[in-house]
Design an enzyme around this catalytic site. Structure first.
Site, PDB file in Angstrom:
ATOM      1  NE  ARG A   1       7.600 -43.495  -3.162  1.00 32.74           N
ATOM      2  CZ  ARG A   1       7.992 -44.725  -2.882  1.00 32.74           C
ATOM      3  NH1 ARG A   1       7.493 -45.352  -1.841  1.00 32.74           N
ATOM      4  NH2 ARG A   1       8.876 -45.340  -3.637  1.00 32.74           N
TER       5      ARG A   1
ATOM      6  CD  GLU B   1      12.296 -33.578  -8.893  1.00 32.78           C
ATOM      7  OE1 GLU B   1      11.552 -32.617  -8.604  1.00 32.78           O
ATOM      8  OE2 GLU B   1      11.971 -34.769  -8.735  1.00 32.78           O
TER       9      GLU B   1
END
Length: 496
Positions: free
Chosen positions: A426, A365
């Protein structure tokens, strides 16, 4: 004793004042709860409105020229706008008939639920149009009809005869000249769910595109074997030459993407854009629409980024990044021009930075967002403007992902928070039947996430909708407006 105490309190001369105060306190708490609930509802509404007004500005990008086509596609009829003057392509009735026949094969699956006498499958067109009665019918249908997953062993058996597998599974083996002249390279990361991954592959597949599948080395052998036999049957589909065990938020996730990038660069010099996917995603555009959109991007990349200072903790344990690179956090999903991938694989600056991120948290990321938003590196297709994703000026169109978070852009818009009518796992929305109207009207190019075994009509209806759209394209009944994509700030301010 309790009764005596209550009696004393009630008879006490100040009890009236006490009751008044208790009443006011209760009223205050009730009012507070109502206000909180209202604020949460308004936040969801603002998220939906900001999406409708910004990300879908000028909707529909797709317009159809007959009420029959509109009903078939599940679209509201809208006359073409001034910027839409011609069909996407000239009518090709033979190609349209071919894809329509393939759609019937998509629908003929032995694991489909058995219908009782006089019973019908819920209408995808009505579900896509958001008809509430049909939505309730669809949810009830899902509850009473068990859907059986196609096991990996069935794929291993089916692929013993590749020509029959391709024919029976309804793979689209044709394309227009425009599509063939603009190949797309895909990497697909998967760990489980052979059936869902294969159905997603079938949705994006064209024989002139390139498809690299990275199967997690932790996957059971049967899954590995099934994916290898599927890949062996399809031209330009292959399992990555290097496989690793992938663990979330570690170097292994980024390394798996690099493996596929290397293979895709080696296998062909023809493809124009790279798109990374997982097995739990699905296209929101046809292949021809993807080609038109990527052409409109004109070599620019779609990469998410954030300058939120709270994200910097993932780099705290490392020395400073090399070459004056300012690190940014962002989504791992990218759409990058070939030059970007070439830079990643062959430029020493990219190699040095790759070694730096390997000692950080969530390197997948950090790596692509940072390369794309440091213009002094002159990475092809990267962005010269402010890095942060912005719903108005720099929307993140690589993926429609719905997080239950309060992330906002600089103008206070929720950039990843939308109403979710499925369920959240989540914090991520797993889309359901009641999300179909939204899914089929987005400007993003892919959606994350769909589960084939959760409200299974959702996945099936998305398949039907995509092929209906493809049929209508080839029949010359669909008009597609790429003005929105061509006018994005990432296009106007890209690094050449």
């Amino acid at each position: 004793m309790l009764r005596r105490w209550v009696r004393q309190v009630l008879c006490w001369r100040g009890s009236r004042l006490l009751r008044q105060r208790l009443f006011l306190a209760g009223l205050f708490l009730f009012t507070l709860l109502v206000i909180v609930a209202r604020l949460e509802a308004e936040a969801d509404l603002w998220a939906l409105e900001s999406n409708t007004l910004v990300l879908q500005a000028g909707f529909p990008a797709v317009a159809v020229n007959s009420s029959l086509s509109a009903k078939h596609l599940g679209l509201r009829l809208t006359p073409p706008r001034d910027v839409i003057t011609t069909p996407l392509i000239q009518p090709r009735p033979k190609m349209a008939a071919y894809v329509a026949a393939q759609k019937q094969k998509w629908l003929k699956t032995y694991y489909a639920p058995a219908l009782r006498q006089g019973e019908r499958t819920p209408s995808c067109q009505k579900l896509i149009l958001g008809e509430e009665e049909e939505q309730q019918r669809g949810l009830a249908f899902i509850e009473t009809h068990e859907r059986l997953e196609k096991p990996p062993s069935a794929y291993i058996e089916d692929t013993r005869n590749c020509s029959r597998f391709i024919r029976d599974r309804g793979y689209v083996m044709t394309a227009t000249a425009e599509e063939r002249e603009f190949p797309i390279a895909y990497s697909i990361m998967m760990y489980t769910g052979v059936e869902q991954t294969e159905r997603m592959l079938r949705a994006i597949y064209r024989p002139h595109n390139y498809h690299c599948i990275h199967v997690d080395r932790k996957s059971p052998e049967e899954i590995m074997a099934a994916m290898r036999t599927i890949a062996g049957c399809l031209p330009n589909v292959f399992v990555a030459s290097k496989l690793n065990a992938v663990y979330w938020a570690t170097w292994s996730s980024l390394e798996a993407l690099i493996f596929c990038m290397q293979d895709l660069m080696a296998v062909s010099g023809a493809w124009k854009y790279y798109i990374n996917l997982t097995g739990q995603e699905f296209p929101l555009k046809t292949n021809l629409q993807l080609v038109r959109i990527l052409k409109a991007l004109n070599g620019s990349n779609i990469v998410d980024a954030s300058t939120d200072p709270t994200r910097t903790r993932r780099w705290y344990n490392n020395f400073g990044p090399p070459h004056g690179i300012v690190p940014y956090k962002g989504m791992v999903f990218v759409m990058a021009c070939r030059g970007f991938v070439d830079y990643v694989l062959h430029n020493q600056v990219a190699h040095d930075f790759l070694q730096w991120v390997r000692y950080t948290d969530m390197p997948d990321e950090t790596y692509f967002p940072s390369l794309n938003h440091n213009p002094h590196l002159k990475v092809p297709g990267s962005y010269k403007g402010p890095p942060d994703t912005n719903a108005l000026t720099k929307p993140y169109l690589a993926r429609y992902v719905n997080w239950n978070t309060n992330w906002k852009d600089g103008d206070g818009r929720y950039i990843f928070r939308f109403p979710c009518y499925g369920k959240r796992v989540r914090n991520i929305c797993i889309y359901g039947v009641r999300d179909l109207p939204s899914l089929t009207s987005r400007k993003e190019l892919f959606v994350n996430k769909l589960y084939a075994d959760y409200e299974s009509l959702t996945f099936s209806c998305m398949e039907q909708w995509l092929l209906n759209m493809t049929v209508a394209e080839y029949a010359g009944e669909v008009h597609f407006n790429t003005t929105f994509y061509a006018s994005l700030d990432i296009v106007r301010n890209k690094v050449a």
